[in-house]
Write a protein that holds these residues in place. Structure first.
Motif, short mmCIF file in Angstrom:
data_model
loop_
_atom_site.label_atom_id
_atom_site.label_comp_id
_atom_site.label_asym_id
_atom_site.label_seq_id
_atom_site.Cartn_x
_atom_site.Cartn_y
_atom_site.Cartn_z
N THR A 29 0.98 -1.03 -0.14
CA THR A 29 -0.06 0.09 0.05
C THR A 29 0.86 1.38 0.07
O THR A 29 0.30 2.35 -0.49
CB THR A 29 -0.94 0.10 1.24
OG1 THR A 29 -1.95 1.01 0.95
CG2 THR A 29 -0.17 0.09 2.52
N GLY A 30 2.26 1.21 0.41
CA GLY A 30 3.08 2.43 0.45
C GLY A 30 2.24 3.34 1.34
O GLY A 30 1.81 2.96 2.48
N ALA A 31 2.31 4.66 0.90
CA ALA A 31 1.60 5.71 1.47
C ALA A 31 0.04 5.65 1.96
O ALA A 31 -0.60 6.35 2.32
CB ALA A 31 1.99 7.09 1.31
N GLY A 32 -0.59 4.69 1.03
CA GLY A 32 -1.87 4.15 1.39
C GLY A 32 -2.74 5.01 0.26
O GLY A 32 -3.89 5.07 0.28
N HIS A 33 -2.18 5.74 -0.92
CA HIS A 33 -2.97 6.50 -1.63
C HIS A 33 -4.44 5.50 -2.27
O HIS A 33 -5.39 5.88 -2.18
CB HIS A 33 -2.15 7.15 -2.75
CG HIS A 33 -1.26 7.97 -2.14
ND1 HIS A 33 -1.41 9.13 -1.57
CD2 HIS A 33 0.37 8.02 -2.44
CE1 HIS A 33 -0.05 9.51 -1.39
NE2 HIS A 33 0.75 8.70 -1.95
N SER A 38 6.77 -2.63 4.76
CA SER A 38 7.59 -1.85 5.49
C SER A 38 6.84 -1.10 6.78
O SER A 38 5.69 -0.57 6.31
CB SER A 38 8.01 -0.75 4.36
OG SER A 38 8.22 0.73 5.35
N THR A 39 7.38 -0.99 7.68
CA THR A 39 6.73 -0.56 9.03
C THR A 39 6.63 1.00 8.79
O THR A 39 5.38 1.35 9.03
CB THR A 39 7.60 -0.82 10.32
OG1 THR A 39 8.30 -1.86 10.20
CG2 THR A 39 6.93 -0.59 11.59
N ALA A 40 7.46 1.61 8.27
CA ALA A 40 7.31 3.11 8.11
C ALA A 40 6.29 3.38 7.34
O ALA A 40 5.86 4.58 7.48
CB ALA A 40 8.79 3.75 7.67
N MET A 41 6.20 2.70 5.95
CA MET A 41 5.18 2.87 4.94
C MET A 41 3.79 2.75 5.89
O MET A 41 2.69 3.53 5.45
CB MET A 41 5.24 2.06 3.82
CG MET A 41 6.30 2.45 2.84
SD MET A 41 5.94 4.18 2.40
CE MET A 41 6.80 4.37 1.01
N LEU A 42 3.62 1.70 6.54
CA LEU A 42 2.15 1.35 7.21
C LEU A 42 2.07 2.50 8.09
O LEU A 42 0.78 2.66 8.28
CB LEU A 42 2.29 0.04 7.79
CG LEU A 42 2.06 -1.18 6.87
CD1 LEU A 42 2.04 -2.58 7.50
CD2 LEU A 42 0.66 -0.94 6.27
N GLU A 43 3.00 2.89 8.82
CA GLU A 43 2.70 4.02 9.74
C GLU A 43 2.23 5.28 9.08
O GLU A 43 1.22 5.99 9.38
CB GLU A 43 3.91 4.19 10.61
CG GLU A 43 4.13 3.32 11.81
CD GLU A 43 5.47 3.43 12.41
OE1 GLU A 43 6.39 4.17 11.97
OE2 GLU A 43 5.73 2.52 13.18
N ARG A 44 2.97 5.63 7.96
CA ARG A 44 2.46 6.66 7.20
C ARG A 44 1.11 6.63 6.46
O ARG A 44 0.31 7.35 6.64
CB ARG A 44 3.54 7.05 5.95
CG ARG A 44 3.38 7.92 5.01
CD ARG A 44 4.59 8.39 4.39
NE ARG A 44 5.24 9.09 5.18
CZ ARG A 44 5.51 10.43 5.56
NH1 ARG A 44 4.36 11.03 5.04
NH2 ARG A 44 6.08 10.96 6.26
N ALA A 45 0.65 5.41 6.12
CA ALA A 45 -0.73 5.27 5.60
C ALA A 45 -1.66 5.49 6.67
O ALA A 45 -2.65 5.83 6.51
CB ALA A 45 -0.67 3.72 5.08
N ALA A 46 -1.27 4.88 7.92
CA ALA A 46 -2.21 4.69 8.82
C ALA A 46 -2.59 6.29 9.49
O ALA A 46 -3.68 6.86 10.01
CB ALA A 46 -1.65 4.14 10.29
#
Ligand SMILES: C[S@@+](CC[C@H](N)C(=O)[O-])C[C@H]1O[C@@H](n2cnc3c(N)ncnc32)[C@H](O)[C@@H]1O
Length: 260
Positions: free
Chosen positions: A51-55, A73-81
């Protein structure tokens, strides 16, 4: 985790702050256009893989889907959340690879995967897992960089460029290969199109991936010496002092038969 998955995880943990609003991927009109063509689908459960940044996943959540955002990636999931919270959208996040899913069969009405599959170590496993977790009549929407079939010179050139820019790049699959892979997994192709997509600035593209100075120089050399096949297929050019080209973007939708 295999070395290809680990490379992608490290790359996107490091570069996650580059993928938010303002990134060219935040324009989800490609997703919206494709979804409108899946006329039989009503909002239900959706899985957005890588999902990356979740767009993509957040676009679905905004349209009434119950969405699971997944990434390695943890950081990408945090960004998406965080983006979901900021937009007042409720989503589930799960950390796992695209090659093996922790879900029961027949769980989702829709699986999306946009601009990520070229990182996957095993696209066959990704499509097999997608088919398994889709409900009968459910759909896969795949959007990714690709290459026309029968273009070996241009294919090797873009492979060399992408690999230098971001060493976690694995491979663009040709349109025909994706179609065959989906059909072999038991999916029926609804549509499959190459929709060229403009990459507006090579330097921005380098910055997004954190490309090293040595590799930037090597890519520029490849651009200067691009074979005619690559130059014409990717419409390589210069605009306002920026190097521009057109990705061969594949937009493919496939349906799981009702009786599978
Ligand atoms: C360019 S971003 C995805 C963009 C996003 N899908 C969108 O629509 O904006 C690529 C993502 O793929 C993820 N990724 C790469 N390889 C993966 C793998 N094997 N399994 C799961 N996620 C992966 C990366 O962590 C990264 O977040």
């Amino acid at each position: 985790m295999n070395p290809i998955q680990r490379a992608a995880q490290q790359q996107f943990d490091r570069q996650s702050d580059r993928y938010g609003q303002g990134h060219i991927l935040s324009d989800v009109s490609d997703v919206q256009d494709a979804l409108r063509r899946l006329v039989w689908l009503k909002p239900g459960r959706a899985l957005d893989v890588a999902t990356g940044a979740g767009h993509t996943g957040l676009c679905l959540a905004g349209a009434g889907w119950q969405v699971t955002l997944a990434d390695i990636s943890t950081a990408m999931l945090e960004r998406a959340a965080t983006a979901a919270r900021e937009r007042g959208l409720h989503v589930e996040t799960r950390q796992h690879a695209a090659e093996s899913f922790p879900y029961a069969e027949d769980t989702f009405d829709l699986v999306t995967c946009r601009v990520a599959a070229h990182h996957f170590s095993d696209p066959v496993a990704f499509v097999r897992e997608t088919t398994r977790v889709l409900k009968p009549d459910g759909a896969l929407l795949l959007i990714d960089g690709s290459i026309e079939d029968g273009q070996p010179v241009a294919e090797e050139w873009i492979h060399a460029v992408e690999k230098l820019r971001d060493p976690s790049h694995h491979r663009f699959l040709s349109q025909g290969n994706w179609v065959r892979l989906c059909e072999a997994a038991g999916l029926t192709i609804v549509f499959s199109e190459l929709q060229p997509f403009k990459q507006p600035d090579l330097n921005w593209y380098f910055d997004t991936a954190g490309t090293t100075p040595e590799n930037r120089a090597k890519v520029l050399e490849l651009v200067n010496r691009a074979p005619p096949e690559a130059r014409s297929l990717f419409r390589l050019g210069e605009e306002d002092g920026k190097i521009v080209w057109w990705w061969q973007r594949l937009v493919l939708a496939a349906r799981k038969p009702a009786n599978q």
